[in-house]
Write a protein that holds these residues in place. Structure first.
Motif, PDB file in Angstrom:
ATOM      1  N   SER A   1     -11.788  -8.581  -8.089  1.00 31.66           N
ATOM      2  CA  SER A   1     -11.680  -8.140  -9.486  1.00 31.66           C
ATOM      3  C   SER A   1     -10.220  -8.158  -9.943  1.00 31.66           C
ATOM      4  N   PRO A   2      -9.959  -8.739 -11.112  1.00 29.52           N
ATOM      5  CA  PRO A   2      -8.599  -8.706 -11.649  1.00 29.52           C
ATOM      6  C   PRO A   2      -8.280  -7.305 -12.167  1.00 29.52           C
ATOM      7  N   ILE A   3      -7.080  -6.824 -11.862  1.00 28.58           N
ATOM      8  CA  ILE A   3      -6.664  -5.484 -12.276  1.00 28.58           C
ATOM      9  C   ILE A   3      -5.489  -5.618 -13.237  1.00 28.58           C
ATOM     10  N   HIS A   4      -5.572  -4.896 -14.345  1.00 30.91           N
ATOM     11  CA  HIS A   4      -4.537  -4.930 -15.372  1.00 30.91           C
ATOM     12  C   HIS A   4      -3.960  -3.532 -15.581  1.00 30.91           C
ATOM     13  N   CYS A   5      -2.754  -3.480 -16.082  1.00 30.33           N
ATOM     14  CA  CYS A   5      -2.116  -2.212 -16.439  1.00 30.33           C
ATOM     15  C   CYS A   5      -2.835  -1.634 -17.658  1.00 30.33           C
ATOM     16  N   SER A   6      -3.222  -0.381 -17.571  1.00 32.01           N
ATOM     17  CA  SER A   6      -3.899   0.268 -18.699  1.00 32.01           C
ATOM     18  C   SER A   6      -2.956   0.526 -19.864  1.00 32.01           C
ATOM     19  N   ALA A   7      -1.661   0.625 -19.579  1.00 33.23           N
ATOM     20  CA  ALA A   7      -0.690   0.923 -20.628  1.00 33.23           C
ATOM     21  C   ALA A   7      -0.357  -0.296 -21.475  1.00 33.23           C
ATOM     22  N   CYS A   8      -0.129  -1.456 -20.830  1.00 40.26           N
ATOM     23  CA  CYS A   8       0.322  -2.631 -21.599  1.00 40.26           C
ATOM     24  C   CYS A   8      -0.528  -3.883 -21.403  1.00 40.26           C
ATOM     25  N   GLY A   9      -1.474  -3.849 -20.461  1.00 39.60           N
ATOM     26  CA  GLY A   9      -2.375  -4.978 -20.264  1.00 39.60           C
ATOM     27  C   GLY A   9      -1.887  -6.054 -19.308  1.00 39.60           C
ATOM     28  N   THR A  10      -0.720  -5.894 -18.710  1.00 32.46           N
ATOM     29  CA  THR A  10      -0.180  -6.886 -17.784  1.00 32.46           C
ATOM     30  C   THR A  10      -1.082  -7.024 -16.560  1.00 32.46           C
ATOM     31  N   TYR A  11      -1.341  -8.266 -16.141  1.00 30.64           N
ATOM     32  CA  TYR A  11      -2.124  -8.529 -14.938  1.00 30.64           C
ATOM     33  C   TYR A  11      -1.315  -8.088 -13.724  1.00 30.64           C
TER      34      TYR A  11
ATOM     35  N   LEU B   1       4.621   5.744  -5.787  1.00 31.67           N
ATOM     36  CA  LEU B   1       4.167   4.419  -5.414  1.00 31.67           C
ATOM     37  C   LEU B   1       4.904   3.383  -6.240  1.00 31.67           C
ATOM     38  N   ASP B   2       5.056   2.204  -5.686  1.00 31.66           N
ATOM     39  CA  ASP B   2       5.712   1.134  -6.427  1.00 31.66           C
ATOM     40  C   ASP B   2       5.129  -0.209  -5.982  1.00 31.66           C
ATOM     41  N   ASN B   3       5.955  -1.232  -5.926  1.00 32.78           N
ATOM     42  CA  ASN B   3       5.526  -2.581  -5.539  1.00 32.78           C
ATOM     43  C   ASN B   3       4.423  -3.078  -6.452  1.00 32.78           C
ATOM     44  N   LYS B   4       3.319  -3.566  -5.943  1.00 31.27           N
ATOM     45  CA  LYS B   4       2.266  -4.149  -6.767  1.00 31.27           C
ATOM     46  C   LYS B   4       1.575  -3.123  -7.657  1.00 31.27           C
ATOM     47  N   LEU B   5       1.612  -1.861  -7.271  1.00 41.00           N
ATOM     48  CA  LEU B   5       0.933  -0.833  -8.048  1.00 41.00           C
ATOM     49  C   LEU B   5       1.674  -0.476  -9.327  1.00 41.00           C
ATOM     50  N   GLU B   6       2.975  -0.683  -9.337  1.00 36.83           N
ATOM     51  CA  GLU B   6       3.775  -0.379 -10.524  1.00 36.83           C
ATOM     52  C   GLU B   6       3.851  -1.614 -11.412  1.00 36.83           C
ATOM     53  N   CYS B   7       3.568  -1.462 -12.685  1.00 35.69           N
ATOM     54  CA  CYS B   7       3.595  -2.583 -13.623  1.00 35.69           C
ATOM     55  C   CYS B   7       5.019  -3.127 -13.757  1.00 35.69           C
ATOM     56  N   PRO B   8       5.210  -4.432 -13.566  1.00 36.99           N
ATOM     57  CA  PRO B   8       6.545  -5.005 -13.698  1.00 36.99           C
ATOM     58  C   PRO B   8       7.029  -5.057 -15.139  1.00 36.99           C
ATOM     59  N   ASN B   9       6.120  -4.836 -16.084  1.00 38.25           N
ATOM     60  CA  ASN B   9       6.466  -4.896 -17.498  1.00 38.25           C
ATOM     61  C   ASN B   9       6.864  -3.526 -18.052  1.00 38.25           C
ATOM     62  N   CYS B  10       6.047  -2.508 -17.800  1.00 37.12           N
ATOM     63  CA  CYS B  10       6.320  -1.182 -18.383  1.00 37.12           C
ATOM     64  C   CYS B  10       6.632  -0.119 -17.321  1.00 37.12           C
ATOM     65  N   TYR B  11       6.582  -0.490 -16.050  1.00 38.75           N
ATOM     66  CA  TYR B  11       6.945   0.390 -14.927  1.00 38.75           C
ATOM     67  C   TYR B  11       6.057   1.631 -14.795  1.00 38.75           C
ATOM     68  N   ARG B  12       4.820   1.504 -15.195  1.00 37.30           N
ATOM     69  CA  ARG B  12       3.869   2.605 -15.058  1.00 37.30           C
ATOM     70  C   ARG B  12       2.836   2.249 -13.999  1.00 37.30           C
ATOM     71  N   ILE B  13       2.135   3.247 -13.535  1.00 40.94           N
ATOM     72  CA  ILE B  13       1.042   3.013 -12.595  1.00 40.94           C
ATOM     73  C   ILE B  13      -0.237   3.524 -13.249  1.00 40.94           C
ATOM     74  N   TYR B  14      -0.750   2.721 -14.162  1.00 46.85           N
ATOM     75  CA  TYR B  14      -2.014   2.999 -14.829  1.00 46.85           C
ATOM     76  C   TYR B  14      -2.870   1.755 -14.674  1.00 46.85           C
ATOM     77  N   LEU B  15      -3.876   1.844 -13.827  1.00 44.39           N
ATOM     78  CA  LEU B  15      -4.696   0.686 -13.524  1.00 44.39           C
ATOM     79  C   LEU B  15      -6.001   0.719 -14.303  1.00 44.39           C
ATOM     80  N   THR B  16      -6.395  -0.426 -14.839  1.00 46.35           N
ATOM     81  CA  THR B  16      -7.682  -0.549 -15.489  1.00 46.35           C
ATOM     82  C   THR B  16      -8.668  -1.080 -14.466  1.00 46.35           C
ATOM     83  N   LEU B  17      -9.672  -0.264 -14.137  1.00 47.66           N
ATOM     84  CA  LEU B  17     -10.676  -0.662 -13.158  1.00 47.66           C
ATOM     85  C   LEU B  17     -12.034  -0.771 -13.839  1.00 47.66           C
TER      86      LEU B  17
END
Length: 71
Positions: free
Chosen positions: A29-39, A5-21
């Motif tokens: 609900s605002p969703i942030h990357c679990s790895a680096c906190g990017t919105y 998966l990519d696009n909005k699901l992939e973090c533009p900062n660290c390129y991971r797909i770890y979502l904080t829900l």
């Protein structure tokens, strides 16, 4: 070819797909990357992107907010 998966699901900062829900996630609900906190966007935006990339009809499926690779 490996599917991912990519696009909005992939973090533009660290390129991971770890979502904080949150436990009670809603469409706004605002969703942030679990790895680096990017919105990453709202849950509605990310869910729309997931289904646009094949979602449950592709190689991935979603259960309770977790994205799982189909075998």
């Amino acid at each position: 070819m490996e599917k991912r998966l990519d696009n909005k699901l992939e973090c533009p900062n660290c390129y991971r797909i770890y979502l904080t829900l949150t436990q009670n996630v809603t469409s706004i609900s605002p969703i942030h990357c679990s790895a680096c906190g990017t919105y990453l966007g709202t849950w509605a935006e990310l869910e729309t992107d997931f289904y646009a990339q094949g979602g449950d009809n592709g190689v991935f499926e979603m259960h309770d907010g977790q994205i799982i690779r189909k075998d």
